[in-house]
Each structure stands twice: as structure tokens, then as C-alpha cells.
Design a protein around this motif. Structure first.
Motif, PDB file in Angstrom:
ATOM      1  N   ILE A 197      48.670 -17.174 -15.805  1.00  0.00           N
ATOM      2  CA  ILE A 197      47.391 -17.996 -15.557  1.00  0.00           C
ATOM      3  C   ILE A 197      46.240 -17.500 -16.272  1.00  0.00           C
ATOM      4  N   GLU A 198      45.676 -18.288 -17.142  1.00  0.00           N
ATOM      5  CA  GLU A 198      44.088 -17.960 -17.646  1.00  0.00           C
ATOM      6  C   GLU A 198      43.297 -18.800 -17.119  1.00  0.00           C
ATOM      7  N   THR A 199      41.973 -18.253 -16.766  1.00  0.00           N
ATOM      8  CA  THR A 199      41.197 -19.292 -16.230  1.00  0.00           C
ATOM      9  C   THR A 199      39.793 -18.307 -16.592  1.00  0.00           C
ATOM     10  N   LEU A 200      38.591 -19.092 -16.655  1.00  0.00           N
ATOM     11  CA  LEU A 200      37.293 -18.536 -16.676  1.00  0.00           C
ATOM     12  C   LEU A 200      36.601 -18.504 -15.520  1.00  0.00           C
ATOM     13  N   VAL A 201      36.055 -17.337 -15.297  1.00  0.00           N
ATOM     14  CA  VAL A 201      35.221 -17.115 -14.170  1.00  0.00           C
ATOM     15  C   VAL A 201      33.953 -16.820 -14.340  1.00  0.00           C
ATOM     16  N   THR A 202      33.108 -17.405 -13.596  1.00  0.00           N
ATOM     17  CA  THR A 202      31.420 -17.220 -13.808  1.00  0.00           C
ATOM     18  C   THR A 202      30.912 -16.642 -12.577  1.00  0.00           C
ATOM     19  N   ALA A 203      30.233 -15.397 -12.615  1.00  0.00           N
ATOM     20  CA  ALA A 203      29.552 -14.742 -11.295  1.00  0.00           C
ATOM     21  C   ALA A 203      28.070 -14.687 -11.460  1.00  0.00           C
ATOM     22  N   TRP A 204      27.442 -14.730 -10.329  1.00  0.00           N
ATOM     23  CA  TRP A 204      25.906 -14.576 -10.216  1.00  0.00           C
ATOM     24  C   TRP A 204      25.642 -13.369  -9.534  1.00  0.00           C
ATOM     25  N   TYR A 205      25.298 -12.103  -9.784  1.00  0.00           N
ATOM     26  CA  TYR A 205      24.925 -11.047  -9.215  1.00  0.00           C
ATOM     27  C   TYR A 205      23.486 -10.728  -9.143  1.00  0.00           C
ATOM     28  N   THR A 206      23.149  -9.628  -8.064  1.00  0.00           N
ATOM     29  CA  THR A 206      21.671  -9.370  -8.308  1.00  0.00           C
ATOM     30  C   THR A 206      21.670  -8.037  -8.001  1.00  0.00           C
ATOM     31  N   LEU A 207      20.638  -7.404  -8.928  1.00  0.00           N
ATOM     32  CA  LEU A 207      20.515  -6.018  -9.109  1.00  0.00           C
ATOM     33  C   LEU A 207      19.511  -5.490  -7.953  1.00  0.00           C
ATOM     34  N   GLN A 208      19.012  -6.381  -7.304  1.00  0.00           N
ATOM     35  CA  GLN A 208      18.536  -6.072  -6.002  1.00  0.00           C
ATOM     36  C   GLN A 208      19.376  -5.364  -4.833  1.00  0.00           C
ATOM     37  N   ILE A 209      20.672  -5.536  -4.918  1.00  0.00           N
ATOM     38  CA  ILE A 209      21.697  -4.914  -4.033  1.00  0.00           C
ATOM     39  C   ILE A 209      22.546  -4.268  -5.045  1.00  0.00           C
ATOM     40  N   PRO A 210      22.253  -2.973  -5.616  1.00  0.00           N
ATOM     41  CA  PRO A 210      22.999  -2.292  -6.629  1.00  0.00           C
ATOM     42  C   PRO A 210      24.385  -1.643  -6.155  1.00  0.00           C
ATOM     43  N   VAL A 211      25.163  -2.567  -5.747  1.00  0.00           N
ATOM     44  CA  VAL A 211      26.791  -2.133  -5.335  1.00  0.00           C
ATOM     45  C   VAL A 211      27.603  -2.917  -5.961  1.00  0.00           C
ATOM     46  N   SER A 212      28.758  -2.126  -6.713  1.00  0.00           N
ATOM     47  CA  SER A 212      29.549  -2.906  -7.459  1.00  0.00           C
ATOM     48  C   SER A 212      30.524  -3.679  -6.759  1.00  0.00           C
ATOM     49  N   GLN A 213      30.291  -4.564  -6.000  1.00  0.00           N
ATOM     50  CA  GLN A 213      31.159  -5.379  -4.850  1.00  0.00           C
ATOM     51  C   GLN A 213      31.012  -6.826  -5.204  1.00  0.00           C
ATOM     52  N   GLY A 214      31.913  -7.530  -4.502  1.00  0.00           N
ATOM     53  CA  GLY A 214      31.832  -8.974  -4.433  1.00  0.00           C
ATOM     54  C   GLY A 214      32.865  -9.504  -3.582  1.00  0.00           C
TER      55      GLY A 214
END
Length: 293
Positions: A197-214
């Protein structure tokens, strides 16, 4: 004489970049709450002989089944993502096998187990329950090749940046259970083939919380991911609590049969196919009995 004036948005972005250097050294931990919604094509589930009232009730059950809330506990290197429990709606008589009934509960247990991520060791642990049996998926944290776009938007009090990635993965094929009645089955040997399965993923992230999580399995950006778009599903952060007095507890899942993600997908595909065949057999038997009356 030309004077270059930075827009208010550009100044905000510049301020966030400068501020991030200072806050990146701080000890960040917290809890983020997410809402997940999926648009469902009801034509995959309804039958021609269903009344409008029946279609409406089914749509409500499907909406309840695919609208969920989650909690992400996180720190600089670890996180655990859990579905929030909610009271099950009363089932209609004879409706256990329908969407939102027993089938919905089985799907939820199979895909909504606790997800532990460690961005330092690249460890992924998922605790799922499939038809009463617990599985502990132990695998390497999947990484996406994120591309930033330069677009920004505000989510609550946080300035967020847009990133996209193409996700290619193998999963058990839920569409097998949505095939319209009367459609011819594929040969058995083809069913065993993995479906890429191939799909496009769009993410919105904030540098105000500098952790590489989601949420879910998502990670790999320089700030907490607050919003995810994947196909017809959106996951949106609704609330964040940072550095609370009560320290965030992040515990690795430990219970269940240890399998890789690939092994679990193969097991789930087989079990869901068995459920589908059993359901069709029972439905065929009911129709035959009804025809003899």
C-alpha cells in the motif's frame, strides 16, 4: 528607495526558530490528546434492500467505530500512544456481527493496542489483542522520508510547519471484508500475496515542542506532530499538557506472543479472512432457512 519589511507571520517563524535553540536543551515531557476521524464510503457496507432508516443507523455505528480519541505520553526519546476507553453502545438484537458490534470491537483490539516508540534506540513495541489472544509486536521503528514544504499554520497556540512523505507498507487488507455481495473471489494463491500500500502522508509539527514524536507510528520530525492526514483519515491534537507536576509515566508493553510486524500482519489477514468466511456462511444459512418458510 525600497525597504524590505518582514511580515508578521515571517517574524513569528523567525522568533520560533531562535527560541527553539534555547528550549531544545530543556527537559521536555508531557501529554497530548488526539482525535481521529475517518470518512467511510457507506456504499461498501450498505445493501440494496436496506431501508433509509437502516442505512442511517449503520452510518451512525460506522461513525462511532471510526471516531476515536487517543493519548500520547512523551519525553525527549520515548512515547506511548493509547486509545482512550469509552462505553460501548448497546447492540441491536441480531446485530453482533455488523459494523460497530462484535466486528468493530475485534478490529479495534487488533489495531488500536498501546504503541511504544523509542527514537534513540529505534524500538517499536505494539500490544494488540486479536480474537482473545495477546500479541507483542516487536520491530524496528519505521522511518519516513519527510519533505518540508515551507507552509505554516496555527494549531491552537502553536505555529506548525507542513511536511509530507510517501508511506509504503504491508498491512492486512480490510478491503477484503468490504467486497460488494456477489463479486467473484480471487484465487486462493493470490490471497496469500502481500498487498503493498502506498499513500501520501501530510504532517503538521511544531518546533515549540522539540521532541521527535507523534501519534501512532509517526515520528522523525524536529517537533511534536500535532496533525496527520493519511488517505481519508485525520488525526488532530486537541489538548497538550507540558511538564506537569505529576511526571509522565511511560512503560513498555510486555505481555503477549512476540512477533514482528510482518508476522502479525500475516496472522491478522488470515484471522480476518476466516471471520469473513464464517459470517458469509452463517448469512447464507439464514437466507436458506428464510426461503423455506
Amino acid at each position: 528607495m525600497t525597504i524590505n519589511i518582514l511580515s508578521k507571520k515571517a517574524l513569528n517563524i523567525l522568533f520560533i526558530f531562535i527560541s527553539s535553540y534555547g528550549i531544545a536543551q530543556q527537559k521536555f515531557e508531557g501529554t497530548a490528546h488526539y482525535i481521529s476521524k475517518t470518512d467511510v464510503d457507506m456504499s461498501n457496507f450498505s445493501r440494496p434492500d436496506m431501508s433509509e432508516d437502516q442505512k442511517k443507523r449503520m452510518a451512525e455505528r460506522m461513525k462511532s467505530m471510526f471516531e476515536k480519541t487517543y493519548v500520547l505520553d512523551f519525553n525527549k526519546t520515548e512515547s506511548i500512544f493509547k486509545a482512550e476507553e469509552k462505553l460501548a453502545a448497546p447492540t441491536q438484537q441480531g446485530g453482533n456481527g455488523g459494523p460497530g458490534g462484535r466486528f468493530g470491537s475485534v478490529i479495534s483490539g487488533a489495531v488500536d493496542g498501546d504503541k511504544y516508540k523509542n527514537t534513540e534506540t529505534k524500538e517499536l513495541l505494539i500490544s494488540n489483542e486479536l480474537l482473545g489472544k495477546k500479541f507483542l509486536v516487536n520491530d524496528e521503528l519505521p522511518k519516513l522520508d519527510w519533505k518540508t514544504t515551507g507552509e505554516v499554520k496555527q494549531i491552537g497556540q502553536y505555529m506548525c510547519f507542513k511536511a509530507t512523505a510517501v508511506k509504503t507498507w504491508t498491512d492486512f487488507d480490510i478491503s477484503n471484508f468490504r467486497r460488494p455481495p456477489g463479486k467473484e473471489e480471487e484465487p486462493k494463491e493470490e490471497k496469500k500475496e502481500e498487498k503493498q500500500i502506498e499513500t501520501l502522508v501530510t504532517a503538521w509539527y511544531t518546533l515549540q515542542i522539540p521532541v521527535s514524536q507523534g501519534p501512532g507510528n509517526y515520528w522523525g520530525l524536529p517537533g511534536l506532530i500535532l496533525e496527520i492526514h493519511e488517505d481519508n483519515t485525520i488525526i488532530l491534537c486537541s489538548k497538550i499538557v507540558l511538564n506537569a507536576k505529576d511526571k509522565t509515566s511511560i512503560k513498555k508493553p510486555t505481555k503477549g506472543k512476540k512477533v514482528t510486524l510482518k508476522e502479525y500482519n500475516e496472522i491478522a489477514t488470515e484471522k480476518f479472512q476466516e471471520m469473513r468466511e464464517n459470517f458469509r456462511s452463517r448469512r447464507g444459512g439464514d437466507n436458506n432457512r428464510g426461503g423455506r418458510r
